[in-house]
Design an enzyme around this catalytic site. Structure first.
Site, short mmCIF file in Angstrom:
data_model
loop_
_atom_site.label_atom_id
_atom_site.label_comp_id
_atom_site.label_asym_id
_atom_site.label_seq_id
_atom_site.Cartn_x
_atom_site.Cartn_y
_atom_site.Cartn_z
N CYS A 294 54.90 25.81 20.88
CA CYS A 294 55.81 25.80 22.03
C CYS A 294 55.03 25.47 23.30
CB CYS A 294 56.47 27.17 22.15
SG CYS A 294 57.48 27.37 23.61
N CYS B 184 55.11 29.22 25.24
CA CYS B 184 54.37 30.37 24.68
C CYS B 184 53.20 29.97 23.81
CB CYS B 184 55.33 31.28 23.91
SG CYS B 184 55.89 30.59 22.33
N ASP C 273 15.22 72.66 33.65
CA ASP C 273 14.02 71.87 33.39
C ASP C 273 13.61 71.99 31.92
OD1 ASP C 273 13.89 71.09 36.01
OD2 ASP C 273 12.49 72.67 36.61
#
Length: 483
Positions: A49, A52, A314
């Site tokens: 198409c 599309c 830590d």
């Protein structure tokens, strides 16, 4: 296909010569239905198409070439491809949502067809009365109506709002780049982009092509919105050219992240919270993040993860007590762990021979995600225990001086050890209380217990950080203090 349209046209469609003309310029049956406010599973198999690009037929082009859909169940073939891909990836699903991405040239070509029809038939009553009075269905929504029911049947689950998303991405590189080149100001935009990038011609060409195409669709969408019909007609060919090559289809899947949270205890002084590497050398024996992640990802089978914790400690500091709240965010999991599997993760970590990390209250979390994370931040007071050394023995008066402190304010500048990654700021913190006791058999070692405001740098509070924390244990005791 023509007979189907002729019967529809007799009732509410425009004259047959207009319908036949749309077919002659390459518009598929489904797009004609859409343009006039109708929709049908009927379709034409003649060619791609011109609106599309075959998306609604549907034919598609994948890396192995054009996929031939020769039987009457063309949609079922696409859904079968989706189903097989889900099985290959190993996804376990209880539903799905469908996302569709179409090239911007689809919208441009549909607009071109409408303007062409207006130019050719605008003076006829049927066009004025019918064509612009309908709220037409987009190509994307039309494809969704075709595919979603077939996917439900194929997968055995319902389509709706679901964390598992099936994405169909259609592209048409040739048409998108051609259309992009026709849009106004494209050359100026390109020059500006090159200027920002410093005209770097050494970039990877494959990356550039993909990046250019992605930017092209975004640019086309934005540009089309700002173009009036008269300018549009002067820029683009009406009607658009017939199409021989269908769109390229990429099928992909994505599941929304899942969150598994709880509290962790760190029992080792040689384990960092996250993986820590300096100059290609690993710091510490392991990390909390990696220990938890290994067990979680083995069961959930995700593409990646992110570790979040309410604060950090830590590498040489243990995390005890009730533990620190954490979340592990697992990306695009193939399987959502059950309650039994979550318990297996917890048991595996807690039974490890190395005993670096223990976890508590592990569970799959949803709306409570960030509430749980804020829990650690909301706990304004933190308790610590630290072994400290002083350069001279402390008297009973010294010990008493420390123990009677209550809600003392200190000022801490960003510690020297973190200046490379933290802004140089001055922070005020509260020391709520302290207790200090001698270590038996030593005159210079003491065990310090203290409760502080969250965010206090404890090491710096002990040694003073070259005067950047004031007061400190060292300054109050008039001696050198180390932790």
């Amino acid at each position: 296909a023509r007979s189907i349209l002729e019967r529809a046209a007799a009732a509410s469609f425009p004259p047959l010569h207009a319908v036949h003309h749309l077919l002659s310029v390459g518009v598929c049956v489904r797009c004609i239905f859409r343009m006039f406010g109708a929709f049908s599973h009927a379709c034409s198999y003649e060619s791609c198409c011109s609106i599309c690009f075959g998306i609604l037929l549907p034919t598609c082009h994948q890396d192995e070439g054009v996929v031939p859909f020769d039987d009457i169940s063309r949609i079922d073939i696409i859904t079968s491809m989706v189903s097989q891909a889900i099985q290959r990836e190993g996804y376990q699903i209880d539903g799905f949502s469908l996302e569709i991405s179409l090239p911007a040239v689809v919208a441009a070509n549909e607009r071109a067809i409408r303007l062409y029809m207006k130019e050719k038939y605008g003076s006829e009553n049927w066009f004025k009365d019918e064509m612009f009075s309908q709220q037409t269905m987009s190509a994307k929504e039309g494809l969704r109506l075709l595919i979603a029911p077939s996917l439900e049947k194929q997968l055995g689950v319902k389509h709706g709002n679901n964390s598992f998303r099936i994405r169909l991405t259609y592209t048409h590189d040739d048409a998108s780049l051609k259309l992009k080149s026709l849009l106004p100001n494209d050359s100026n935009r390109k020059r500006k982009a090159e200027s920002r990038e410093g005209n770097d011609t050494r970039r990877n060409s494959t990356y550039d092509d993909k990046q250019t195409l992605s930017e092209a669709d975004s640019f086309i969408h934005k540009s089309l919105e700002g173009i009036q019909d008269k300018e549009f007609c002067s820029l683009f060919k009406l009607p658009p050219e017939k199409v021989s090559k269908p769109c390229h289809l990429v099928i992909s899947f994505l599941r929304s992240p899942i969150y598994i949270g709880g509290r962790y205890l760190k029992l080792s002084r040689n384990v960092s919270q996250s993986c820590w590497i300096i100059d290609d050398e690993r710091m510490g024996e392991a990390s909390v993040e990696e220990i938890i992640k290994e067990s979680v990802c083995a069961i959930s089978r995700g593409d990646g993860y992110k570790f979040h914790a309410a604060g950090r400690e830590d590498i040489d500091v243990r995390m005890l007590g009730s533990g620190r709240p954490f979340l592990i965010e697992v990306l695009n999991v193939r399987s959502i762990p059950s309650a039994i599997e979550i318990q297996q993760i917890s048991d595996k970590i807690n039974s490890s021979e190395k005993k670096h990390v223990r976890i508590r209250n592990l569970k799959l979390v949803d709306n409570e995600i960030w509430a749980m994370m804020r829990e650690g931040e909301a706990e304004k007071q933190k308790q610590y225990a630290a072994l400290i050394w002083t350069s001279s023995p402390l008297t009973d008066d010294d010990l008493q001086k420390i123990s009677v402190i209550n809600d003392m304010e200190i000022v801490q500048n960003t510690p020297i050890r973190v200046l490379h990654r933290r802004s140089p700021l001055e922070r005020k913190r509260i020391i709520h209380w302290m207790e200090i006791e001698k270590v038996e058999g030593s005159s210079n070692y003491y065990l310090l217990h203290l409760c502080t405001q969250a965010g206090t740098y404890i090491k710096e509070f002990v040694h003073g950080d070259l005067g950047r924390t004031n007061p400190s244990i060292g300054s109050m005791l008039r001696c050198r203090a180390e932790i």
